[in-house]
Design a protein around this motif. Structure first.
Motif, short mmCIF file in Angstrom:
data_model
loop_
_atom_site.label_atom_id
_atom_site.label_comp_id
_atom_site.label_asym_id
_atom_site.label_seq_id
_atom_site.Cartn_x
_atom_site.Cartn_y
_atom_site.Cartn_z
N GLN A 206 0.81 -1.22 0.00
CA GLN A 206 0.00 0.00 0.00
C GLN A 206 0.85 1.28 0.00
OE1 GLN A 206 -3.69 0.62 0.21
NE2 GLN A 206 -2.72 2.53 -0.40
N SER A 207 1.87 1.31 0.80
CA SER A 207 2.71 2.51 0.90
C SER A 207 3.34 2.88 -0.44
CB SER A 207 3.80 2.31 1.95
OG SER A 207 3.25 2.06 3.22
N GLY A 208 3.85 1.87 -1.13
CA GLY A 208 4.49 2.10 -2.42
C GLY A 208 3.52 2.61 -3.46
N TRP A 209 2.32 2.04 -3.51
CA TRP A 209 1.32 2.48 -4.49
C TRP A 209 0.85 3.91 -4.19
CZ3 TRP A 209 0.61 0.32 -8.96
CH2 TRP A 209 0.84 -1.05 -9.14
N THR A 210 0.70 4.25 -2.92
CA THR A 210 0.28 5.61 -2.56
C THR A 210 1.34 6.63 -2.99
OG1 THR A 210 -1.01 4.80 -0.68
CG2 THR A 210 -0.36 7.12 -0.65
N ALA A 211 2.61 6.30 -2.77
CA ALA A 211 3.69 7.20 -3.17
C ALA A 211 3.71 7.41 -4.68
CB ALA A 211 5.04 6.64 -2.70
N LEU A 212 3.53 6.34 -5.43
CA LEU A 212 3.50 6.46 -6.89
C LEU A 212 2.31 7.31 -7.33
CD1 LEU A 212 4.58 5.71 -9.69
CD2 LEU A 212 3.14 3.65 -9.61
N ALA A 213 1.16 7.11 -6.69
CA ALA A 213 -0.04 7.88 -7.05
C ALA A 213 0.17 9.37 -6.80
CB ALA A 213 -1.24 7.38 -6.24
N LEU A 214 0.90 9.73 -5.75
CA LEU A 214 1.18 11.14 -5.48
C LEU A 214 2.04 11.74 -6.59
CD1 LEU A 214 1.07 13.60 -3.61
CD2 LEU A 214 3.08 12.68 -2.41
N ILE A 215 3.04 10.99 -7.04
CA ILE A 215 3.90 11.45 -8.14
C ILE A 215 3.08 11.65 -9.41
CG2 ILE A 215 5.82 10.80 -9.64
CD1 ILE A 215 6.99 9.25 -7.21
N VAL A 216 2.23 10.67 -9.73
CA VAL A 216 1.41 10.75 -10.94
C VAL A 216 0.44 11.91 -10.86
CG1 VAL A 216 -0.40 9.56 -12.26
CG2 VAL A 216 1.61 8.29 -11.49
N ALA A 217 -0.17 12.13 -9.70
CA ALA A 217 -1.13 13.23 -9.53
C ALA A 217 -0.45 14.59 -9.73
CB ALA A 217 -1.77 13.17 -8.14
N MET A 218 0.75 14.75 -9.19
CA MET A 218 1.46 16.02 -9.35
C MET A 218 1.82 16.24 -10.82
SD MET A 218 3.92 15.85 -5.97
CE MET A 218 4.81 17.33 -6.41
N LEU A 219 2.28 15.20 -11.49
CA LEU A 219 2.61 15.31 -12.91
C LEU A 219 1.37 15.65 -13.73
CD1 LEU A 219 4.59 14.98 -15.27
CD2 LEU A 219 4.07 12.52 -15.25
N ALA A 220 0.24 15.05 -13.37
CA ALA A 220 -1.01 15.32 -14.09
C ALA A 220 -1.41 16.79 -13.98
CB ALA A 220 -2.13 14.42 -13.55
N ILE A 221 -1.25 17.37 -12.83
CA ILE A 221 -1.61 18.79 -12.63
C ILE A 221 -0.70 19.69 -13.45
CG2 ILE A 221 -1.72 20.67 -10.95
CD1 ILE A 221 -2.56 18.55 -8.86
N ILE A 222 0.60 19.43 -13.41
CA ILE A 222 1.56 20.27 -14.14
C ILE A 222 1.31 20.17 -15.65
CG2 ILE A 222 4.01 20.60 -14.69
CD1 ILE A 222 4.61 19.54 -11.85
N SER A 223 1.07 18.96 -16.14
CA SER A 223 0.86 18.78 -17.58
C SER A 223 -0.48 19.37 -18.03
CB SER A 223 0.93 17.29 -17.96
OG SER A 223 -0.10 16.56 -17.33
N ALA A 224 -1.48 19.35 -17.15
CA ALA A 224 -2.76 19.99 -17.48
C ALA A 224 -2.58 21.49 -17.62
CB ALA A 224 -3.81 19.67 -16.41
N MET A 225 -1.76 22.07 -16.77
CA MET A 225 -1.45 23.49 -16.88
C MET A 225 -0.71 23.79 -18.18
SD MET A 225 -0.30 24.26 -12.93
CE MET A 225 0.08 25.98 -13.26
N SER A 226 0.14 22.87 -18.61
CA SER A 226 0.87 23.04 -19.87
C SER A 226 -0.10 23.11 -21.04
CB SER A 226 1.84 21.88 -20.07
OG SER A 226 2.45 21.93 -21.34
N GLY A 227 -1.08 22.21 -21.08
CA GLY A 227 -2.05 22.21 -22.15
C GLY A 227 -2.98 23.41 -22.11
N ALA A 228 -3.32 23.84 -20.89
CA ALA A 228 -4.28 24.94 -20.74
C ALA A 228 -3.66 26.30 -21.04
CB ALA A 228 -4.84 24.95 -19.32
N PHE A 229 -2.41 26.50 -20.64
CA PHE A 229 -1.81 27.83 -20.74
C PHE A 229 -0.70 27.92 -21.79
CE2 PHE A 229 -3.19 27.33 -16.23
CZ PHE A 229 -4.31 28.15 -16.32
#
Length: 484
Positions: A206-229
């Motif tokens: 569980q700990s490993g999957w949660t850490a990976l999900a945090l990384i993916v979520a942060m990348l998703a937000i940054i890349s969404a900003m790239s497409g939007a702006f």
């Protein structure tokens, strides 16, 4: 008449920046999609219910995977409505860009939540966890859809020229290929590393999957900003003079009248189901059939390399070879891949060859399908007078999510039916287990690929030349109206 006004008034550095922004947006979006559509079910079957009695865990896995399938099939009706919402959005920065940011932000936060077991609530009350999970996943899926539809729906707003659209489609697909397959390369080592850091155990918990999900979520937000702006929507004559997009019922009517869109969609959904069904169980192939789980990164490295080779070349190749023949070639390679999988799935060398044949044509097939659907925007406008960009471009993401839902169901079914759950190993597999795996991983998808090819060959008529003719007709019609 010229109909490539998308970039003529933009400076070269701005064009380059927009292309880079669009590519990176596709990268982060695909990482998110792979995490949600493929590895969430792996997480559910291997870590989420790790401390629960095996019989109860089996039932809970079945409920979760079944719920995901139902939710995503429900998107058959939801995605066109979301496309209609986007089509009727008018803001200072356009109709697509706001939804890329909003959709990316909300879905990223919710993705992180589901990979925490709703912050550990799964261990408090499993009944209420299931109820809350379903509600959270529905909201997550809706906001991801808004981002995905607006990302691909933007292509007709960037250009009306087929070659220019091919470039943006290739860039989006290139970024997506790197993101989707890059996650496959790193998922096991990253989850294992963080599992070791937090628990001291060399496993994927569980700990490993949660850490990976945090990384993916942060990348998703940054890349969404790239497409939007980082992008800019163009206001062409065909977009400005189209009839009002109408309400959701009119949007569904427009889809129903666009026969070329429907035929391409039917062909694509058979391909997409086959593709994700096989890709979704490759982890089980390496762990339970080959007994080489450490070699699973190969399944991510191969598509990254093939994507790097083929995706940037697509616009160049397409200048000399029509899309139709690229699609046929790609399907032929996939059929060959499945035959190798079927005949030699216990041999690592043969599996590597099959993976190369499986992933090499994905760009040819997917990019051709996306471009053909994009060109049906003008086809539909010529038939109905309405220019439903986001509604039409919502069809392809919708089909991908339906395919992903079926993949989740297949993965969950295979894991349960073949005994590939929790602490099971390759030594526990019986001949029947292996045959069950091969039926759903290889035989059924092969049949779907053949059907997809036949549908495309006999029903899809729109190509580069036909699209250019349609655009010219539209421009002449709109010019006549202006002169009347």
């Amino acid at each position: 008449m010229s109909h490539s006004a998308s970039s003529t008034d933009m400076k070269p550095k701005h064009i380059l920046g927009q292309r880079m922004a669009y590519t990176f947006s596709g990268f982060g979006q695909a990482v998110f999609y792979n995490m949600m559509s493929t590895y969430f079910v792996v997480y559910v079957t291997s870590a989420l219910f790790a401390g629960v009695d095996k019989d109860i865990a089996t039932k809970l896995v079945g409920i979760i995977t079944g719920a995901i399938v139902i939710i995503r099939i429900g998107e058959i009706f939801i995605d066109p409505l979301l496309g209609n919402l986007i089509d009727n959005t008018n803001t200072r920065i356009g109709r697509f860009r706001p939804w890329q940011f909003i959709g990316g932000l909300v879905s990223a936060i919710l993705l992180f939540m589901v990979f925490t077991g709703l912050f550990g609530f799964v261990n408090v009350n499993q009944t209420w966890f299931i109820v809350l999970f379903i509600a959270v996943f529905i909201i997550l899926d809706v906001f991801y859809s808004l981002r995905d539809i607006s990302f691909w729906g933007m292509i007709p707003a960037l250009s009306e020229d087929s070659q220019e659209r091919a470039l943006y489609t290739s860039l989006g697909s290139f970024g997506a290929s790197l993101g989707f397959n890059g996650l496959t390369v790193i998922v096991v080592p990253v989850v294992t590393y963080f599992s070791m850091q937090f628990t001291g155990r060399n496993e994927q918990n569980q700990s490993g999957w949660t850490a990976l999900a945090l990384i993916v979520a942060m990348l998703a937000i940054i890349s969404a900003m790239s497409g939007a702006f980082g992008t800019r929507e163009r206001q062409s004559a065909l977009r400005a003079k189209a009839q009002d997009n109408g309400n959701p019922l009119q949007a569904f009517a427009a889809l129903a009248k666009n026969d070329q869109l429907l035929w391409v969609a039917l062909s694509y959904v058979f391909y997409a189901v086959a593709n994700v069904a096989t890709a979704g169980v490759l982890f089980y192939l390496f762990k339970f059939v080959l007994d080489k789980p450490a070699a699973f990164s190969i399944a991510g490295i191969i598509p990254v390399v093939t994507g790097l080779l083929i995706t940037p070349l697509y616009p160049v190749i397409n200048k000399f070879i029509p899309r139709r023949y690229l699609f046929i070639t790609g399907m032929g390679l996939m059929i060959a891949a499945y035959l190798v999988f079927i005949l030699a799935s216990t041999n690592l060398t043969a599996v590597i060859i099959a993976l190369v044949l499986f992933y090499l044509p994905s760009t040819l097939i997917q990019t051709t399908a996306i471009l053909t659907m994009t060109d049906t925007v003008e086809y539909g406008q010529l038939k109905t007078g309405k220019r439903n960009e986001a509604v039409i471009l919502s069809v392809r993401p919708m089909l991908d999510k339906i395919a992903g839902a079926l993949s989740n169901g297949i993965v969950g079914f295979v894991a349960v039916s073949a005994g590939m759950l929790n602490t099971a190993t390759a030594a526990d597999m019986t001949a029947h287990d292996i045959q069950t795996f091969k039926t759903f991983a290889f035989y059924t998808p092969l049949a779907f690929i053949v059907v997809s090819l036949l549908v495309f060959l006999f029903t899809v008529k729109i190509d580069e030349k036909e699209h250019a003719r349609i655009v010219n007709l539209l421009e002449c019609q709109l010019g006549s109206k202006d002169n009347a």
